[in-house]
Design a protein around this motif. Structure first.
Motif, PDB file in Angstrom:
ATOM      1  N   LEU A 147       0.824  -1.201   0.000  1.00  0.00           N
ATOM      2  CA  LEU A 147       0.000   0.000   0.000  1.00  0.00           C
ATOM      3  C   LEU A 147       0.863   1.258   0.000  1.00  0.00           C
ATOM      4  CD1 LEU A 147      -2.772   1.470   0.321  1.00  0.00           C
ATOM      5  CD2 LEU A 147      -2.443   1.213   2.794  1.00  0.00           C
ATOM      6  N   LEU A 148       1.854   1.286   0.874  1.00  0.00           N
ATOM      7  CA  LEU A 148       2.730   2.459   0.953  1.00  0.00           C
ATOM      8  C   LEU A 148       3.515   2.644  -0.343  1.00  0.00           C
ATOM      9  CD1 LEU A 148       3.943   2.083   4.632  1.00  0.00           C
ATOM     10  CD2 LEU A 148       2.425   3.867   3.736  1.00  0.00           C
ATOM     11  N   LEU A 149       4.080   1.581  -0.868  1.00  0.00           N
ATOM     12  CA  LEU A 149       4.850   1.681  -2.110  1.00  0.00           C
ATOM     13  C   LEU A 149       3.964   2.109  -3.281  1.00  0.00           C
ATOM     14  CD1 LEU A 149       7.205  -1.421  -1.731  1.00  0.00           C
ATOM     15  CD2 LEU A 149       7.767   0.998  -1.326  1.00  0.00           C
ATOM     16  N   ALA A 150       2.737   1.613  -3.330  1.00  0.00           N
ATOM     17  CA  ALA A 150       1.801   1.997  -4.401  1.00  0.00           C
ATOM     18  C   ALA A 150       1.435   3.477  -4.320  1.00  0.00           C
ATOM     19  CB  ALA A 150       0.540   1.142  -4.333  1.00  0.00           C
ATOM     20  N   ASN A 151       1.573   4.062  -3.135  1.00  0.00           N
ATOM     21  CA  ASN A 151       1.295   5.486  -2.934  1.00  0.00           C
ATOM     22  C   ASN A 151       2.567   6.314  -2.915  1.00  0.00           C
ATOM     23  OD1 ASN A 151      -1.752   6.188  -2.348  1.00  0.00           O
ATOM     24  ND2 ASN A 151      -1.365   4.104  -1.634  1.00  0.00           N
TER      25      ASN A 151
END
Length: 171
Positions: A147-151
């Protein structure tokens, strides 16, 4: 930076973020009492409703003293409490802060936090004027890492078993 208590509610396409005091203690307790969520967040489990009441009171004190922003997340269609989102640990010049978020197990992996995180990143950079956000995962969690990497967060450090991620505001 403006007075924190004015920053509510915050809305995304499907969710409303508002002070924890707008939800029942039992709703917040369901989140705070879950041992798996507590472990993923690196916090203690609330063992009873009184602990949750103290947590809500402390949280609102931090909001009213302009030290943190802590929201409950509600599905606007069902009015169901889904989790929480916090912006806290502001640095001295109020250009950087840490984020923390939690969702009830039954609503995880359904895109809720993808929408909420994107909205709150925008809020932090545009409304609060922050230049950088940091997220710390106390325990390995592939879903939260993804989730963090996708954002567009980038991993910056690993210490004491925790992994930190950073997102800088684009110039």
């Amino acid at each position: 930076m403006a007075i924190f208590e004015k920053y509510h509610p915050i809305m995304s396409a499907h969710y409303t973020l508002d002070w924890l005091t707008t939800f029942t203690v039992k709703e917040v307790f369901a989140l705070r009492h879950d041992a798996t969520i507590a472990q993923q967040s690196g916090r203690e489990v609330d063992t009873d409703l009184t602990a949750t009441v103290h947590y809500i009171n402390r949280s609102m004190h931090l909001v009213m003293s302009n030290q943190a922003l802590l929201y409950g997340i509600k599905d606007r269609e069902t009015n169901q409490f889904l989790g929480s989102f916090c912006i806290w640990n502001f640095d001295q010049d109020l250009s950087q802060a840490q984020i923390r978020f939690e969702l009830l197990p039954e609503v995880q992996h359904q895109g809720v936090m993808s929408e909420v995180l994107a909205r709150m990143v925008e809020f932090a950079f545009v409304e609060l004027g922050l230049n950088q956000l940091v997220a710390e995962l106390p325990a390995p969690n592939s879903a939260l890492t993804s989730l963090l990497l996708a954002n567009h967060f980038e991993q910056i450090a690993i210490h004491d078993g925790a992994t930190q991620y950073r997102l800088k505001r684009e110039s």
